[in-house]
Design a protein around this motif. Structure first.
Motif, PDB file in Angstrom:
ATOM      1  N   ASP A 197      38.007  45.105  40.928  1.00  0.00           N
ATOM      2  CA  ASP A 197      38.280  44.288  42.106  1.00  0.00           C
ATOM      3  C   ASP A 197      37.701  42.895  41.882  1.00  0.00           C
ATOM      4  O   ASP A 197      36.483  42.720  41.842  1.00  0.00           O
ATOM      5  CB  ASP A 197      37.635  44.946  43.335  1.00  0.00           C
ATOM      6  N   THR A 198      38.563  41.897  41.710  1.00  0.00           N
ATOM      7  CA  THR A 198      38.110  40.522  41.473  1.00  0.00           C
ATOM      8  C   THR A 198      38.292  39.630  42.702  1.00  0.00           C
ATOM      9  O   THR A 198      38.235  38.407  42.590  1.00  0.00           O
ATOM     10  CB  THR A 198      38.858  39.907  40.277  1.00  0.00           C
ATOM     11  N   ARG A 199      38.490  40.250  43.856  1.00  0.00           N
ATOM     12  CA  ARG A 199      38.608  39.437  45.076  1.00  0.00           C
ATOM     13  C   ARG A 199      37.342  38.615  45.286  1.00  0.00           C
ATOM     14  O   ARG A 199      36.235  39.112  45.136  1.00  0.00           O
ATOM     15  CB  ARG A 199      38.830  40.322  46.295  1.00  0.00           C
ATOM     16  N   GLY A 200      37.522  37.341  45.621  1.00  0.00           N
ATOM     17  CA  GLY A 200      36.381  36.473  45.868  1.00  0.00           C
ATOM     18  C   GLY A 200      35.763  35.885  44.622  1.00  0.00           C
ATOM     19  O   GLY A 200      34.801  35.111  44.714  1.00  0.00           O
ATOM     20  N   CYS A 201      36.295  36.225  43.440  1.00  0.00           N
ATOM     21  CA  CYS A 201      35.757  35.694  42.187  1.00  0.00           C
ATOM     22  C   CYS A 201      36.442  34.375  41.839  1.00  0.00           C
ATOM     23  O   CYS A 201      37.587  34.119  42.215  1.00  0.00           O
ATOM     24  CB  CYS A 201      35.966  36.687  41.052  1.00  0.00           C
ATOM     25  N   GLY A 202      35.731  33.544  41.060  1.00  0.00           N
ATOM     26  CA  GLY A 202      36.293  32.297  40.589  1.00  0.00           C
ATOM     27  C   GLY A 202      37.279  32.520  39.455  1.00  0.00           C
ATOM     28  O   GLY A 202      37.413  33.625  38.924  1.00  0.00           O
ATOM     29  N   PRO A 203      37.979  31.462  39.030  1.00  0.00           N
ATOM     30  CA  PRO A 203      38.998  31.596  37.987  1.00  0.00           C
ATOM     31  C   PRO A 203      38.424  32.061  36.654  1.00  0.00           C
ATOM     32  O   PRO A 203      39.102  32.777  35.906  1.00  0.00           O
ATOM     33  CB  PRO A 203      39.613  30.196  37.888  1.00  0.00           C
ATOM     34  N   GLY A 204      37.195  31.667  36.319  1.00  0.00           N
ATOM     35  CA  GLY A 204      36.587  32.096  35.066  1.00  0.00           C
ATOM     36  C   GLY A 204      36.366  33.592  35.024  1.00  0.00           C
ATOM     37  O   GLY A 204      36.646  34.248  34.012  1.00  0.00           O
ATOM     38  N   VAL A 205      35.872  34.146  36.110  1.00  0.00           N
ATOM     39  CA  VAL A 205      35.642  35.584  36.185  1.00  0.00           C
ATOM     40  C   VAL A 205      36.976  36.329  36.140  1.00  0.00           C
ATOM     41  O   VAL A 205      37.123  37.338  35.436  1.00  0.00           O
ATOM     42  CB  VAL A 205      34.860  35.958  37.451  1.00  0.00           C
ATOM     43  N   ARG A 206      37.967  35.837  36.869  1.00  0.00           N
ATOM     44  CA  ARG A 206      39.271  36.499  36.873  1.00  0.00           C
ATOM     45  C   ARG A 206      39.904  36.458  35.481  1.00  0.00           C
ATOM     46  O   ARG A 206      40.532  37.431  35.047  1.00  0.00           O
ATOM     47  CB  ARG A 206      40.192  35.850  37.903  1.00  0.00           C
ATOM     48  N   ALA A 207      39.737  35.350  34.752  1.00  0.00           N
ATOM     49  CA  ALA A 207      40.268  35.254  33.399  1.00  0.00           C
ATOM     50  C   ALA A 207      39.588  36.266  32.482  1.00  0.00           C
ATOM     51  O   ALA A 207      40.248  36.939  31.682  1.00  0.00           O
ATOM     52  CB  ALA A 207      40.077  33.837  32.856  1.00  0.00           C
ATOM     53  N   ALA A 266      43.029  32.538  28.908  1.00  0.00           N
ATOM     54  CA  ALA A 266      42.113  33.587  29.353  1.00  0.00           C
ATOM     55  C   ALA A 266      41.428  34.237  28.161  1.00  0.00           C
ATOM     56  O   ALA A 266      40.232  34.562  28.207  1.00  0.00           O
ATOM     57  CB  ALA A 266      42.857  34.631  30.181  1.00  0.00           C
ATOM     58  N   VAL A 267      42.181  34.429  27.049  1.00  0.00           N
ATOM     59  CA  VAL A 267      41.584  34.992  25.842  1.00  0.00           C
ATOM     60  C   VAL A 267      40.488  34.070  25.324  1.00  0.00           C
ATOM     61  O   VAL A 267      39.412  34.535  24.911  1.00  0.00           O
ATOM     62  CB  VAL A 267      42.662  35.219  24.758  1.00  0.00           C
ATOM     63  N   ALA A 268      40.736  32.775  25.320  1.00  0.00           N
ATOM     64  CA  ALA A 268      39.725  31.818  24.850  1.00  0.00           C
ATOM     65  C   ALA A 268      38.454  31.914  25.689  1.00  0.00           C
ATOM     66  O   ALA A 268      37.333  31.900  25.151  1.00  0.00           O
ATOM     67  CB  ALA A 268      40.294  30.402  24.900  1.00  0.00           C
TER      68      ALA A 268
END
Length: 279
Positions: free
Chosen positions: A119-129, A242-244
């Protein structure tokens, strides 16, 4: 009295905020005596002991040392039933999903676990990547065992003695079973909340990397099925950014873990409190 169908072992260090929710999910609709539950509270400074003691039929151990491994070993000495399910206190698991794992283990499979949902709700783009890649790796997608929950039959648990003093108990268990011996029963899932920040991801990942290095020093090299991040990139090249981000984080984590192993400074266990705050 009806014999329980399974033992559930829950190590818990300062988990008062969420462990009650987990126990309600498992016990409120369970048949009387269906589950033998042992909560091993280890050096908790909050209300973990009092919260869990309020659940009928739950055995609560109040241990003085803040050690998940010590908690697992103490609970194993008290638990009496197989299959045996080992749960982290901060996961979200339904009784139906747990029953599917118990059924699988009772049918002869030595090791089983639900499939993971992050569950990545509320996470920033870095965490989601980061988790967009992690969730596509072979370890997370194929025959997962760990990351918050795993179950063993009596024969499966007999493959090793006491849990060793390592950070990654789930990886230690994972490597005792062949790929075909680790089963994720169809329809059985559990949810973990991703760390809210990249700093929290780094702390958790460094702990895991350090635990993997510990296992290597014990002669237990870490194994996992593909795909790796390279396989993910080949299959879905549009995920290159995202891989990077994922690879950069892994390099930082492994470097920090190697430094800590060389210095012998293990510090705390990399606990992530950010994911324990309700969304």
């Amino acid at each position: 009295m009806t014999r329980a169908r399974a033992s559930v072992v829950i190590p818990a260090h300062d988990e008062a905020a969420g462990i009650g929710r987990l126990l309600h999910r498992l016990l409120d609709t369970a048949e009387p005596g269906e589950l033998e539950v042992v909560v091993a509270a280890n050096a908790s400074t909050d209300a973990t002991v009092s919260v869990t003691s309020g659940f009928a039929g739950v055995t609560v151990l109040d241990l003085p040392v803040a050690s998940k491994v010590a908690a697992l070993n103490a609970a194993d000495e008290v638990a009496t039933v197989f299959p045996r399910i080992y749960l982290d206190a901060d996961i979200d698991l339904t009784l139906d999903s747990l029953r599917l794992v118990v059924d699988e283990l009772s049918g002869g499979t030595p090791a089983a676990a639900p499939a993971i949902v992050v569950d990545t709700r509320g996470c920033g783009p870095g965490v989601r990547a980061y988790y967009a890649i992690w969730s596509r790796l072979g370890y997370a997608r194929h025959h997962l065992l760990g990351a918050g929950v795993y179950g063993l039959s009596e024969a499966g648990r007999a493959r090793f003695g006491r849990f060793p003093d390592v950070l990654n108990d789930d990886q230690f268990v994972y490597d005792h079973f062949r790929h075909d011996e680790r089963v994720n029963p169809p329809g059985s899932t559990f949810t973990v909340r991703a760390p809210r920040t990249l700093r929290a991801v780094y702390r958790r990942g460094t702990r895991i990397a350090l635990g993997n290095l510990q296992l290597r020093t014990l002669g237990r090299p870490v194994t996992a099925p593909g795909p790796t991040w390279r396989g993910v990139l080949l299959a879905e090249p549009w995920l290159a950014p995202a891989v990077a981000a994922y690879v950069a984080m892994k390099v930082l984590m492994r470097t920090a873990a190697a430094r800590r192993l060389r210095s012998g400074s293990f510090g705390d266990w990399g606990r992530d409190d950010s994911s324990r705050v309700a969304p």
